[in-house]
Design an enzyme around this catalytic site. Structure first.
Site, PDB file in Angstrom:
ATOM      1  N   GLU A  82      -2.363  -1.746  -7.119  1.00 29.92           N
ATOM      2  CA  GLU A  82      -3.210  -1.937  -5.929  1.00 29.92           C
ATOM      3  C   GLU A  82      -4.217  -3.046  -6.211  1.00 29.92           C
ATOM      4  O   GLU A  82      -4.471  -3.407  -7.365  1.00 29.92           O
ATOM      5  CB  GLU A  82      -3.947  -0.640  -5.606  1.00 29.92           C
ATOM      6  CG  GLU A  82      -3.037   0.517  -5.237  1.00 29.92           C
ATOM      7  CD  GLU A  82      -2.159   0.212  -4.032  1.00 29.92           C
ATOM      8  OE1 GLU A  82      -2.683  -0.114  -2.963  1.00 29.92           O
ATOM      9  OE2 GLU A  82      -0.930   0.299  -4.175  1.00 29.92           O
ATOM     10  N   ASP A  86      -3.844   7.049  -6.107  1.00 29.32           N
ATOM     11  CA  ASP A  86      -2.717   6.532  -5.314  1.00 29.32           C
ATOM     12  C   ASP A  86      -1.595   7.582  -5.237  1.00 29.32           C
ATOM     13  O   ASP A  86      -1.038   7.823  -4.160  1.00 29.32           O
ATOM     14  CB  ASP A  86      -2.211   5.228  -5.956  1.00 29.32           C
ATOM     15  CG  ASP A  86      -1.007   4.652  -5.240  1.00 29.32           C
ATOM     16  OD1 ASP A  86      -1.181   3.989  -4.208  1.00 29.32           O
ATOM     17  OD2 ASP A  86       0.136   4.892  -5.709  1.00 29.32           O
ATOM     18  N   LYS A 101      -0.180   9.704  -1.886  1.00 28.82           N
ATOM     19  CA  LYS A 101       1.238   9.817  -1.520  1.00 28.82           C
ATOM     20  C   LYS A 101       1.655  11.295  -1.447  1.00 28.82           C
ATOM     21  O   LYS A 101       2.440  11.682  -0.577  1.00 28.82           O
ATOM     22  CB  LYS A 101       2.093   9.063  -2.533  1.00 28.82           C
ATOM     23  CG  LYS A 101       1.887   7.544  -2.448  1.00 28.82           C
ATOM     24  CD  LYS A 101       2.449   6.858  -3.671  1.00 28.82           C
ATOM     25  CE  LYS A 101       2.354   5.345  -3.577  1.00 28.82           C
ATOM     26  NZ  LYS A 101       2.565   4.675  -4.860  1.00 28.82           N
TER      27      LYS A 101
HETATM   28  N1  LIG Z   1       2.505  -3.816  -3.731  1.00 30.71           N
HETATM   29  C1  LIG Z   1       3.331  -2.769  -3.623  1.00 30.71           C
HETATM   30  O1  LIG Z   1       4.272  -2.596  -4.418  1.00 30.71           O
HETATM   31  C2  LIG Z   1       3.127  -1.764  -2.550  1.00 30.71           C
HETATM   32  C3  LIG Z   1       2.056  -1.823  -1.693  1.00 30.71           C
HETATM   33  N2  LIG Z   1       1.900  -0.899  -0.709  1.00 30.71           N
HETATM   34  C4  LIG Z   1       0.784  -1.000   0.216  1.00 30.71           C
HETATM   35  O2  LIG Z   1       0.969  -2.158   1.026  1.00 30.71           O
HETATM   36  C5  LIG Z   1      -0.301  -2.709   1.386  1.00 30.71           C
HETATM   37  C6  LIG Z   1      -0.353  -4.170   0.938  1.00 30.71           C
HETATM   38  O3  LIG Z   1      -0.174  -4.241  -0.453  1.00 30.71           O
HETATM   39  P1  LIG Z   1      -0.007  -5.661  -1.199  1.00 30.71           P
HETATM   40  O4  LIG Z   1       0.825  -6.560  -0.392  1.00 30.71           O
HETATM   41  O5  LIG Z   1       0.406  -5.312  -2.575  1.00 30.71           O
HETATM   42  O6  LIG Z   1      -1.513  -6.182  -1.198  1.00 30.71           O
HETATM   43  P2  LIG Z   1      -2.025  -7.680  -1.409  1.00 30.71           P
HETATM   44  O7  LIG Z   1      -3.423  -7.575  -1.917  1.00 30.71           O
HETATM   45  O8  LIG Z   1      -1.041  -8.467  -2.187  1.00 30.71           O
HETATM   46  O9  LIG Z   1      -2.045  -8.271   0.075  1.00 30.71           O
HETATM   47  C7  LIG Z   1      -2.973  -7.877   1.034  1.00 30.71           C
HETATM   48  C8  LIG Z   1      -2.931  -8.881   2.175  1.00 30.71           C
HETATM   49  O10 LIG Z   1      -3.820  -8.465   3.194  1.00 30.71           O
HETATM   50  C9  LIG Z   1      -4.799  -9.486   3.450  1.00 30.71           C
HETATM   51  N3  LIG Z   1      -6.071  -8.816   3.693  1.00 30.71           N
HETATM   52  C10 LIG Z   1      -6.642  -7.849   2.940  1.00 30.71           C
HETATM   53  N4  LIG Z   1      -7.824  -7.474   3.483  1.00 30.71           N
HETATM   54  C11 LIG Z   1      -7.992  -8.240   4.575  1.00 30.71           C
HETATM   55  C12 LIG Z   1      -9.018  -8.335   5.544  1.00 30.71           C
HETATM   56  N5  LIG Z   1     -10.109  -7.571   5.494  1.00 30.71           N
HETATM   57  N6  LIG Z   1      -8.868  -9.227   6.558  1.00 30.71           N
HETATM   58  C13 LIG Z   1      -7.753 -10.002   6.634  1.00 30.71           C
HETATM   59  N7  LIG Z   1      -6.749  -9.955   5.738  1.00 30.71           N
HETATM   60  C14 LIG Z   1      -6.869  -9.085   4.723  1.00 30.71           C
HETATM   61  C15 LIG Z   1      -4.842 -10.341   2.202  1.00 30.71           C
HETATM   62  O11 LIG Z   1      -5.284 -11.652   2.559  1.00 30.71           O
HETATM   63  P3  LIG Z   1      -5.340 -12.837   1.461  1.00 30.71           P
HETATM   64  O12 LIG Z   1      -3.903 -13.110   1.106  1.00 30.71           O
HETATM   65  O13 LIG Z   1      -5.967 -13.979   2.163  1.00 30.71           O
HETATM   66  O14 LIG Z   1      -6.133 -12.302   0.313  1.00 30.71           O
HETATM   67  C16 LIG Z   1      -3.379 -10.280   1.757  1.00 30.71           C
HETATM   68  O15 LIG Z   1      -2.628 -11.255   2.449  1.00 30.71           O
HETATM   69  C17 LIG Z   1      -1.345  -1.803   0.725  1.00 30.71           C
HETATM   70  O16 LIG Z   1      -1.722  -0.820   1.645  1.00 30.71           O
HETATM   71  C18 LIG Z   1      -0.571  -1.173  -0.432  1.00 30.71           C
HETATM   72  O17 LIG Z   1      -1.093   0.065  -0.830  1.00 30.71           O
HETATM   73  C19 LIG Z   1       2.808   0.122  -0.523  1.00 30.71           C
HETATM   74  C20 LIG Z   1       3.882   0.232  -1.329  1.00 30.71           C
HETATM   75  C21 LIG Z   1       4.119  -0.674  -2.437  1.00 30.71           C
HETATM   76  N1  LIG Z   2       0.341   0.602  -6.575  1.00 27.79           N
HETATM   77  C1  LIG Z   2       1.468   1.353  -6.122  1.00 27.79           C
HETATM   78  C2  LIG Z   2       2.344   0.471  -5.283  1.00 27.79           C
HETATM   79  C3  LIG Z   2       3.264   1.246  -4.457  1.00 27.79           C
HETATM   80  O1  LIG Z   2       2.918   2.149  -3.722  1.00 27.79           O
HETATM   81  C4  LIG Z   2       2.248   1.881  -7.297  1.00 27.79           C
HETATM   82  O2  LIG Z   2       1.999   1.422  -8.419  1.00 27.79           O
HETATM   83  O3  LIG Z   2       3.077   2.771  -7.105  1.00 27.79           O
END
Ligand SMILES: NC(=O)C1=CN([C@@H]2O[C@H](COP(=O)(O)OP(=O)(O)OC[C@H]3O[C@@H](n4cnc5c(N)ncnc54)[C@H](OP(=O)(O)O)[C@@H]3O)[C@@H](O)[C@H]2O)C=CC1
Ligand SMILES: N[C@@H](CC=O)C(=O)O
EC number: 1.1.1.3
Length: 323
Positions: free
Chosen positions: A182, A193, A197
């Site tokens: 995260e 986390d 879940k």
């Molecule tokens: N990574 C994983 O394997 C998994 C993630 N998830 C969930 O998916 C979601 C996204 O995760 P992930 O892609 O890893 O996160 P990232 O930090 O890689 O991406 C988050 C994105 O959201 C944008 N963002 C965050 N806050 C704001 C805000 N306040 N205003 C506008 N834009 C915002 C960021 O912008 P910028 O790029 O400009 O910083 C970025 O593009 C989370 O809820 C996570 O828990 C669920 C399963 C697996």
């Molecule tokens: N941070 C999470 C991403 C998927 O939900 C994990 O490590 O499992």
């Protein structure tokens, strides 16, 4: 061919994968008579380098949101995504989200939308390994009596690397680099986390009102001295296990580090691998396992949910009250 106005909130690890997969699976949408029009892709920092096509409508201005028929939220956080999605939900429109923190913490507000089938959130638990779909549909004729799972890929990865002799902090950095962790990795290593879940799962199989406060939670960030070394010496593995059980007092939910025999299915190799084993009256014992973190794997569940939503298939409904 109908044009569907889509909004994407977030374009990081998961969001970039979503953009890529929507593009790669355009023919699947076309087969449904739908052509996607991306109305906006909300980010914080327009200067941040990202591996997406240059014509993507990246913006820091959320004013496109009310024009969207479907929203995909992959930005993380709790209050901000909810504020952005509130009017969309109130208008009865579908939301696809991977955000377990928001779902776990703001359930009292989100539950009525989930009950109406407006919320699609397969990616929030075990990412690309489908569990919420079967639990909220096919398995409704069974009664789940016990569930145990590895729900955090970051912890599985770190513990696996430590077994190979790697240092905890270096392994954590690697998990961050791979896009598993995260934004605040404390959520991963503290067990929060996995607890988020587990409550999402519990609402589908045990009690639709299950709250985050009902989960007893310990992470891998404060393992008792010698815990890992002693397990290692005994030929065992340490895994962060989430468990839902029922006793005379009702449902008990717990996330904790556990010593397991090396032959346990939860110890099978696989870096970002999660696994879930459940026992149910009707379905018997079932086992789900697969990659559960990272951009494309998570995007596969998000875009799968999007295909369901645009086809009119309802989202993941919690167990009905009194069931
Ligand atoms: N990574 C994983 O394997 C998994 C993630 N998830 C969930 O998916 C979601 C996204 O995760 P992930 O892609 O890893 O996160 P990232 O930090 O890689 O991406 C988050 C994105 O959201 C944008 N963002 C965050 N806050 C704001 C805000 N306040 N205003 C506008 N834009 C915002 C960021 O912008 P910028 O790029 O400009 O910083 C970025 O593009 C989370 O809820 C996570 O828990 C669920 C399963 C697996
Ligand atoms: N941070 C999470 C991403 C998927 O939900 C994990 O490590 O499992």
């Amino acid at each position: 061919m109908r044009t569907l106005r889509l909004g994407l909130l977030g374009c990081g690890t998961v969001g970039s994968g979503v953009v890529q997969l929507i593009h790669q699976r355009a023919e699947r949408f076309r087969a449904l008579g739908i052509q996607i029009e991306l109305m906006g892709v909300l980010v914080r920092d327009l200067q941040r380098p990202r591996a997406v096509q240059p014509d993507l409508p990246l913006t820091t201005d959320a004013s496109f949101v009310p024009d969207c028929e479907v929203l995909v939220e992959v930005m993380g956080g709790v209050e901000r995504p909810l504020a952005l999605c509130r009017d969309h939900l109130l208008a009865g429109k579908p939301l696809v989200s991977a955000n377990k923190a928001m779902l776990a913490e703001r359930w009292s507000e989100l539950r009525p939308y989930a009950e109406r089938g407006q919320l699609h959130y397969e990616a929030s638990v075990m990412a690309g390994t489908p569990v919420l779909g079967p639990l909220s549909t096919t398995l409704r004729a069974s009664r789940v009596t016990h569930l145990e799972a590895l729900l955090n890929a970051t912890c599985t990865f770190i513990l696996g690397r430590m077994e190979a002799g790697e240092d905890y902090l270096i392994a954590l950095r690697e998990a961050q680099h791979l896009g598993y962790a995260e934004e605040d990795p404390t959520l991963d290593v503290s067990g929060v986390d996995a607890a988020q879940k587990l409550v999402i799962l519990a609402r589908l199989v045990a009690d639709p009102a299950f709250g985050l406060g009902q989960v007893q939670c310990e992470g891998i960030d404060a393992l008792p001295a010698g815990f890992f070394a002693e397990a290692h010496k005994a030929g065992e593995r340490v895994r962060l296990v989430a468990e839902l059980t029922q006793d005379v007092c009702g449902w008990q939910a717990r996330v904790s580090p556990r010593r397991l025999p090396a032959t346990h299915p939860f110890c099978a190799p696989g870096a970002g691998r999660n696994a879930l084993r459940l026992q149910g009256e009707g379905c018997g014992e079932l086992y789900f396992a697969g990659a559960s973190a990272g951009g494309l794997v998570t995007a596969s569940a998000v875009v799968g949910d999007l295909l369901s939503a645009v086809s009119g298939v309802p989202g993941h409904r919690p167990l009905p009250t009194g069931a």
